[in-house]
Design an enzyme around this catalytic site. Structure first.
Site, short mmCIF file in Angstrom:
data_model
loop_
_atom_site.label_atom_id
_atom_site.label_comp_id
_atom_site.label_asym_id
_atom_site.label_seq_id
_atom_site.Cartn_x
_atom_site.Cartn_y
_atom_site.Cartn_z
N GLU A 163 0.80 -1.24 0.00
CA GLU A 163 0.00 0.00 0.00
C GLU A 163 0.83 1.28 0.00
OE1 GLU A 163 -2.85 -0.47 3.20
OE2 GLU A 163 -3.48 -2.43 2.44
N ASP A 206 -1.33 -4.08 -3.30
CA ASP A 206 -2.14 -2.88 -3.00
C ASP A 206 -3.62 -3.15 -3.23
OD1 ASP A 206 -2.74 -0.20 -2.28
OD2 ASP A 206 -0.97 0.54 -3.34
N GLU A 269 -5.92 -10.95 -1.26
CA GLU A 269 -6.72 -10.73 -0.04
C GLU A 269 -8.21 -10.71 -0.37
OE1 GLU A 269 -5.44 -7.27 2.17
OE2 GLU A 269 -3.32 -7.66 1.79
O1 9MR Z 1 -7.17 -8.35 8.56
C1 9MR Z 1 -6.13 -7.65 9.22
C2 9MR Z 1 -6.61 -7.20 10.59
O2 9MR Z 1 -6.90 -8.32 11.38
C3 9MR Z 1 -5.53 -6.33 11.23
O3 9MR Z 1 -6.04 -5.81 12.44
C4 9MR Z 1 -5.14 -5.19 10.30
C5 9MR Z 1 -3.99 -4.37 10.87
O4 9MR Z 1 -2.81 -5.14 10.98
O5 9MR Z 1 -4.74 -5.69 9.05
C6 9MR Z 1 -5.73 -6.44 8.39
O6 9MR Z 1 -5.22 -6.87 7.15
C7 9MR Z 1 -5.00 -5.88 6.16
C8 9MR Z 1 -3.80 -6.29 5.34
O7 9MR Z 1 -2.70 -6.50 6.17
C9 9MR Z 1 -3.48 -5.27 4.27
N1 9MR Z 1 -4.62 -5.01 3.45
C10 9MR Z 1 -5.85 -4.69 4.15
C11 9MR Z 1 -6.17 -5.77 5.17
C12 9MR Z 1 -7.50 -5.51 5.84
O8 9MR Z 1 -7.42 -4.34 6.60
#
Ligand code: 9MR
Length: 371
Positions: A163, A206, A269
């Site tokens: 990102e 991203d 994702e």
């Molecule tokens: O799903 C993840 C959530 O449990 C965490 O609290 C958060 C912060 O670390 O990250 C979420 O995963 C994200 C991913 O790492 C990057 N893309 C967006 C995802 C959803 O927020």
């Protein structure tokens, strides 16, 4: 979420028509006719899930579903910098080691998420690095060398930088890392990761790039620059957090453009929601507070089409796989993060397969022309 009105080249439309044609032969998703065989067993490429490792190993039912469906695993958060190095010099490898043990034991690919992400940079790093870019540059190099080196040959691929562009449009995100180094931190992260494990497949990852063409173009421009300069980038991760109204033709167009780079393409994702949001924490806009049979069926079609587009558009040798972000509505991040109801995944709150599951399965099973 960003939906830009623009005209897409004819080729994308033709492509979508081809995809649509290829599955008109098969009726709409019908779970009664589809045996539950496990997604990975009918797929030509890895099928992954992101998951919290402690939750997984302490829930037998969840684990049984994980084992039957997936052959690739990503940690939702346990491998981010915030978890690995919460305080200076205090590396915490326990959860990463646990997930590696699980992956090895069950013959699953371990995918590393992620090395550099503004949202998971520990406070202590931001504080110490704030007035000392020289230290910060060295820190990043050592962190990546040590981390990727430790899992050399064990973690198959990494989201090296996550990102780095603004949610919408084509600007680099003005993160702590960017403010210290400009965009150079991105190329450096890839170089360090490659030095530590020359065989690891290195991704830029991203969101919104499947729908925001300006953002996608900015990412592709960076990729082209990297290729020219010999920066070791091997893949593009489309997070693919999409909504029911994200147009399939726009997704097809974006996949086609990204695949033209020749890099690996990972849907990294995946989830599909009905409601909407402004990309910000607690920014949910809840238009639907319950789900109907028709909505479930429509979601099944959307999952099926997404899988089919990936199979049709991305050449086989570039198909790194499809990873869903948690696989049950019970565990999905969406509700908590956006503070709204939704039903984003392929299993419901009671861990029962949804029509979406059968849609995904059919998307994998329908015969397509080989690319
Ligand atoms: O799903 C993840 C959530 O449990 C965490 O609290 C958060 C912060 O670390 O990250 C979420 O995963 C994200 C991913 O790492 C990057 N893309 C967006 C995802 C959803 O927020």
């Amino acid at each position: 979420m960003i939906h830009k009105k623009q005209s897409y080249p004819q080729i994308a439309k033709i492509l979508v028509a081809l995809v649509v044609l290829s599955f008109t032969a098969c009726k709409s998703v019908n779970q009664k006719n589809t045996m539950e065989v496990g997604l990975k067993n009918v797929s030509e490429f890895p099928i992954g899930t992101a998951i919290n490792i402690n939750k997984l190993i302490n829930d037998q039912e969840l684990m049984a579903l994980q084992l039957s469906n997936f052959n690739s695993i990503t940690a939702t958060s346990d491998m981010k910098m915030q978890s690995i190095l919460p305080a200076e010099n205090q590396f915490n490898w326990k959860k990463a080691d646990t997930i590696l043990y699980y992956a090895k034991k069950h013959n699953q690919r371990l995918f590393g998420h992620n090395l550099i992400w503004h949202s998971s940079t520990p406070k202590w790093v931001e504080e110490k690095g704030a007035n000392d870019s020289a230290w910060l540059g060295e820190f990043m190099k050592e962190y990546i060398h040590k981390y990727v080196g430790r899992y050399k040959g064990k973690v198959a691929g990494w989201d090296v930088v996550n990102e780095a562009f603004e949610s919408a449009g084509g600007e680099y995100r003005k993160t702590f890392w960017y403010n210290n180094f400009g965009k150079d931190y991105i190329a450096n992260a890839f170089r360090y990761a490659h030095e530590a494990d020359p065989d690891a497949v290195l991704f830029y990852n991203d969101f919104n790039i499947e729908r925001d063409t300006t953002k996608l173009n900015a990412v592709l421009k960076m990729v082209e620059e990297f290729k020219k300069e010999g920066v070791p980038i091997h893949g593009i991760g489309f997070q693919m957090h999409i909504r029911m109204d994200t147009p399939d033709e726009v997704i097809a167009y974006s996949l086609e453009k990204a695949a033209a780079t020749g890099l690996q393409i990972h849907l990294s994702e995946v989830d599909i929601i009905f409601n909407s949001h402004n990309d910000e924490r607690l920014g949910g806009i809840e238009n639907f507070s319950s789900i109907t049979t028709e909505m479930k069926q429509a979601q099944a079609e959307k999952y099926k089409n997404l899988v089919l587009m990936y199979r049709k558009i991305v050449p086989k040798k570039q198909q790194y796989g499809i990873t869903v972000w948690d696989f049950t509505d019970r565990d999905s991040w969406i509700k908590g993060f956006f503070n709204m109801k939704d039903w984003p995944t392929i299993y419901d709150d009671d861990l029962k397969p949804k029509p979406a599951y059968y849609g995904f399965l059919e998307g994998l099973k329908v015969k397509t022309e080989k690319k």
